[in-house]
Design a protein around this motif. Structure first.
Motif, PDB file in Angstrom:
ATOM      1  N   ARG A 122       0.827  -1.240  -0.074  1.00  0.00           N
ATOM      2  CA  ARG A 122       0.017   0.136   0.058  1.00  0.00           C
ATOM      3  C   ARG A 122       0.913   1.364  -0.052  1.00  0.00           C
ATOM      4  O   ARG A 122       0.624   2.149  -0.741  1.00  0.00           O
ATOM      5  CB  ARG A 122      -1.011  -0.068   1.262  1.00  0.00           C
ATOM      6  CG  ARG A 122      -1.918   0.934   1.192  1.00  0.00           C
ATOM      7  CD  ARG A 122      -2.860   0.892   2.404  1.00  0.00           C
ATOM      8  NE  ARG A 122      -3.633  -0.365   2.460  1.00  0.00           N
ATOM      9  CZ  ARG A 122      -3.674  -1.421   3.015  1.00  0.00           C
ATOM     10  NH1 ARG A 122      -2.790  -1.097   4.312  1.00  0.00           N
ATOM     11  NH2 ARG A 122      -4.288  -2.259   3.179  1.00  0.00           N
ATOM     12  N   ALA A 123       1.877   1.328   0.983  1.00  0.00           N
ATOM     13  CA  ALA A 123       2.741   2.382   0.843  1.00  0.00           C
ATOM     14  C   ALA A 123       3.453   2.577  -0.272  1.00  0.00           C
ATOM     15  O   ALA A 123       3.892   3.823  -0.892  1.00  0.00           O
ATOM     16  CB  ALA A 123       3.842   2.364   2.112  1.00  0.00           C
ATOM     17  N   ALA A 124       4.164   1.412  -1.051  1.00  0.00           N
ATOM     18  CA  ALA A 124       4.438   1.605  -2.215  1.00  0.00           C
ATOM     19  C   ALA A 124       4.074   2.109  -3.327  1.00  0.00           C
ATOM     20  O   ALA A 124       4.330   3.055  -3.877  1.00  0.00           O
ATOM     21  CB  ALA A 124       4.991   0.232  -2.495  1.00  0.00           C
ATOM     22  N   ARG A 125       2.539   1.670  -3.675  1.00  0.00           N
ATOM     23  CA  ARG A 125       1.692   2.280  -4.507  1.00  0.00           C
ATOM     24  C   ARG A 125       1.296   3.637  -4.062  1.00  0.00           C
ATOM     25  O   ARG A 125       1.391   4.367  -5.116  1.00  0.00           O
ATOM     26  CB  ARG A 125       0.497   1.390  -4.528  1.00  0.00           C
ATOM     27  CG  ARG A 125       0.624  -0.160  -5.166  1.00  0.00           C
ATOM     28  CD  ARG A 125      -0.475  -0.600  -5.512  1.00  0.00           C
ATOM     29  NE  ARG A 125      -1.232  -1.120  -3.961  1.00  0.00           N
ATOM     30  CZ  ARG A 125      -1.162  -2.166  -3.470  1.00  0.00           C
ATOM     31  NH1 ARG A 125      -0.112  -3.060  -3.794  1.00  0.00           N
ATOM     32  NH2 ARG A 125      -1.638  -2.377  -2.376  1.00  0.00           N
ATOM     33  N   ALA A 126       1.430   4.227  -2.765  1.00  0.00           N
ATOM     34  CA  ALA A 126       1.301   5.463  -2.509  1.00  0.00           C
ATOM     35  C   ALA A 126       2.323   6.454  -2.909  1.00  0.00           C
ATOM     36  O   ALA A 126       2.479   7.527  -2.687  1.00  0.00           O
ATOM     37  CB  ALA A 126       0.586   5.547  -1.396  1.00  0.00           C
ATOM     38  N   GLY A 127       3.461   5.741  -2.820  1.00  0.00           N
ATOM     39  CA  GLY A 127       4.829   6.344  -3.068  1.00  0.00           C
ATOM     40  C   GLY A 127       5.081   6.968  -1.558  1.00  0.00           C
ATOM     41  O   GLY A 127       6.011   8.059  -1.410  1.00  0.00           O
TER      42      GLY A 127
END
Length: 235
Positions: free
Chosen positions: A135-140
């Motif tokens: 989730r954090a990776a996709r949100a940057g």
């Protein structure tokens, strides 16, 4: 044998535990400062300044910095103290290659020996880390990603059942992030640009599919190398 007391009336054993706890907490806090980019590469780290910042004596700070030196994050300067280590692009490439060799070896083992700790309960915990990291990776969201990514790979490494391998992979992961963070933080938008295959990797382990797991991990390493190649050229 009774432990001798300290000047404050604290038993020696308890005093030792307290000091070791402080040492660990300070080491973790400073590591997080490096990974967040607030202690940049090449920065001199003054023991006195850190001790005053955390309200402790110089001893646990110095011990924490020695621990971080053993992890490759801090350099001990002769007669000058400590400095945040500066990793190079070549360091990064060699770290990726080293962890790729170890991980590939793990997933080439027979399935029943591959990850002996991969119980249903362990995978449930790791899956939660994977979901948060993805989730954090996709949100940057870089800072949140780093925390969950390190927990994810630490728990995954523990499934191997060999603490030497787990510690080695953990150190490499931290060092890779220490190199990458300054370049990644310089970007205005990281959405969709960071590897987010943590959940898919857990699925392959749950399905006992080592070949697919190796492919996913290779994709993760290739993604890191490709992204950093672009960022270092831009920098």
């Amino acid at each position: 044998m009774r432990g001798t007391g300290t000047g404050r009336g604290i038993p020696a054993r308890r005093a030792q535990v307290t000091r070791n706890t402080l040492r660990t907490q300070i080491a973790e806090a400073l590591r997080d400062e490096v990974l967040a980019g607030r202690l940049p590469a090449g920065r001199h780290v003054a023991v006195k300044e850190i001790a005053e910042q955390y309200g402790v004596s110089a001893t646990p700070v110095r011990e924490a910095l020695v621990d971080l030196s053993a992890q490759g994050l801090i350099d001990m300067e002769h007669h000058r103290g400590f400095q945040v280590h500066r990793f190079t692009p070549d360091d990064f490439r060699s770290m990726i290659a080293a962890r790729a060799l170890v991980v590939d070896g793990i997933f080439r083992a027979p399935v029943h020996r591959m990850l002996p700790g991969a119980t249903s309960r362990a995978l449930t915990s790791i899956r939660r880390r994977a979901e948060e990291a993805g989730r954090a990776a996709r949100a940057g969201d870089l800072e949140i990603l780093i925390g969950y990514d390190l927990r994810f790979w630490r728990e995954l490494g523990a499934l191997v059942g060999n603490p030497q391998i787990s510690d080695f992979l953990g150190r490499l992961r931290v060092q890779c992030w220490a190199f990458a963070v300054p370049y990644l933080r310089a970007e205005s938008d990281l959405k969709g640009r960071l590897w987010s295959g943590h959940g898919a990797l857990v699925d392959t382990i749950d399905q006992r599919d080592p070949a697919k797991a190796r492919r996913l991990i290779a994709e993760c390493d290739e993604h890191a190398l490709d992204l950093l190649e672009k960022l270092t050229k831009n920098g």
